[in-house]
Design a protein around this motif. Structure first.
Motif, PDB file in Angstrom:
ATOM      1  N   ALA A   1     -29.964  67.058   9.826  1.00 47.27           N
ATOM      2  CA  ALA A   1     -30.748  68.259  10.146  1.00 47.27           C
ATOM      3  C   ALA A   1     -32.069  68.264   9.384  1.00 47.27           C
ATOM      4  N   LEU A   2     -32.020  67.909   8.118  1.00 46.13           N
ATOM      5  CA  LEU A   2     -33.232  67.880   7.295  1.00 46.13           C
ATOM      6  C   LEU A   2     -34.183  66.780   7.760  1.00 46.13           C
TER       7      LEU A   2
ATOM      8  N   ALA B   1     -33.201  65.420   2.385  1.00 47.42           N
ATOM      9  CA  ALA B   1     -32.235  64.670   3.207  1.00 47.42           C
ATOM     10  C   ALA B   1     -31.627  63.505   2.439  1.00 47.42           C
TER      11      ALA B   1
ATOM     12  N   ARG C   1     -25.951  67.522   7.189  1.00 46.06           N
ATOM     13  CA  ARG C   1     -27.059  68.165   6.477  1.00 46.06           C
ATOM     14  C   ARG C   1     -28.262  67.230   6.390  1.00 46.06           C
ATOM     15  N   GLY C   2     -27.983  65.973   6.066  1.00 42.94           N
ATOM     16  CA  GLY C   2     -29.065  64.996   5.993  1.00 42.94           C
ATOM     17  C   GLY C   2     -29.754  64.805   7.332  1.00 42.94           C
TER      18      GLY C   2
ATOM     19  N   ILE D   1     -19.939  66.177   6.429  1.00 42.28           N
ATOM     20  CA  ILE D   1     -20.778  67.370   6.286  1.00 42.28           C
ATOM     21  C   ILE D   1     -22.120  67.006   5.660  1.00 42.28           C
ATOM     22  N   ASP D   2     -22.098  66.160   4.639  1.00 37.67           N
ATOM     23  CA  ASP D   2     -23.339  65.748   3.983  1.00 37.67           C
ATOM     24  C   ASP D   2     -24.254  65.001   4.941  1.00 37.67           C
TER      25      ASP D   2
ATOM     26  N   LYS E   1     -30.138  67.555  -7.292  1.00 41.09           N
ATOM     27  CA  LYS E   1     -28.874  68.067  -6.744  1.00 41.09           C
ATOM     28  C   LYS E   1     -27.832  68.230  -7.854  1.00 41.09           C
TER      29      LYS E   1
ATOM     30  N   PHE F   1     -28.443  64.037   0.416  1.00 39.13           N
ATOM     31  CA  PHE F   1     -27.168  64.230   1.114  1.00 39.13           C
ATOM     32  C   PHE F   1     -26.699  63.008   1.899  1.00 39.13           C
TER      33      PHE F   1
END
Length: 317
Positions: A12-13, A72, A9-10, A5-6, A200, A75
């Motif tokens: 996408a960013l 990014a 996210r990374g 999942i991380d 974070k 993550f």
């Protein structure tokens, strides 16, 4: 291979970051040209671009991209985030084709496809981010002998380039500018990752800004970013965007991966097949970026030759 999942996210960013940064190259280039027409060019040591609104629009796009890139790194590992910068080359090449009239040849399109294929290969096989519970853990990694040697070498080489090489050669000035940006950029990524992780952890209730190392990393980010910005402006103002973008990407990515390998040892948990696949993905991206670079002028020449043929035909008639 399923991404964590991380890592998603990374990814996408990092992708949104590439869109902003790729467009910023073109917008800033237009601003630098307009400023150069009205004052001293950035490549000649001028700062008239600071009064040009378009340059600031491009700068805003770059800041938004860097913020997304910054997030990014909180993550995903650098081996995933950094190579995705190749997507910014695609954005800048396509926009330069339509806006700056720096024509994109058919082989340039193939180069874009290679960049995408290589990026996908790296994303699917990227290692999971190591769990870090305190910025002091990052400081411990940063003060290991291997990374101290790398940091000292990067700073010394950058100073030699700034105070000696840049003033003594014209033929290699672009490479000198980009090398300075890349060396400082590799240290920036290390520090940005540390600050991003600190933020974070702080948002999760564990305040990291009470530790001195957090502020040290912030200072390094500010200094390195200012140096990068100055010499990237000089490179963009003096040389073709299609040349600067891919060369900067390749040099910056290689040095960043080396720095992260030395400090974070991202590949320690992976097997030989995964590492080989990531390396092949990176080589594919490098091939794509240089194909874009080598064929950009071919696109312009093809456009000019077509215009000349059209004019000759009109004259014959």
């Amino acid at each position: 291979m399923v991404m964590s999942i991380d890592n998603v996210r990374g990814f996408a960013l990092a992708t949104s970051s590439s869109a902003f940064i790729g467009s910023s190259f073109v917008i800033k280039k237009i601003g630098l040209k307009k400023a150069g027409d009205a004052g001293v060019r950035a490549g000649s040591g001028g700062y008239s671009y600071l009064y040009e609104p378009l340059w600031w629009i491009g700068m805003t796009a770059m800041i938004l991209g860097e913020v997304a890139n910054f997030a990014a790194y909180a993550f995903a590992p650098a081996i995933l985030v950094t190579p995705l910068g190749a997507l910014s080359i695609i954005f800048s090449a396509v926009l330069a084709h339509f806006i700056l009239k720096e024509r994109l040849h058919m082989f340039g399109i193939v180069g874009c496809i290679l960049c995408v294929v290589g990026s996908v290969s790296i994303v699917l096989h990227a290692p999971k981010e190591k769990k870090i519970n305190s910025v002091n853990e990052i400081w411990h990694l940063a003060t290991q002998p291997g990374f101290i040697v790398y940091s000292c070498m990067a700073v010394v080489v950058a100073l030699i380039l700034i105070f000696w090489v840049v003033h003594r050669t014209e033929q290699r000035k672009m490479l000198a500018y980009i090398a300075i940006c890349s060396l400082m950029g590799s240290l920036t990524v290390i520090s940005v990752k540390a600050v991003a992780i600190a933020l974070k952890l702080s948002f999760n209730g564990v305040n990291q800004f009470i530790y001195v190392p957090t502020w040290f990393f912030i200072v390094v980010v500010v200094i390195c970013c200012l140096v990068q910005l100055n010499y990237l402006n000089k490179a963009l103002d003096s040389f073709n965007t299609a040349v600067v973008s891919p060369v900067y990407y390749v040099m910056f990515t290689i040095l960043t991966i080396i720095a992260n390998m030395i400090m974070y040892k991202d590949w320690a948990s992976q097997n030989a097949t995964q590492i080989a696949t990531e390396l092949c993905g990176f080589v594919t991206i490098v091939a794509g970026t240089f194909l874009l670079h080598k064929t950009r002028d071919m696109g312009n020449e093809q456009s000019e030759s077509s215009s000349l043929r059209g004019e000759c035909e009109l004259q014959n008639h």
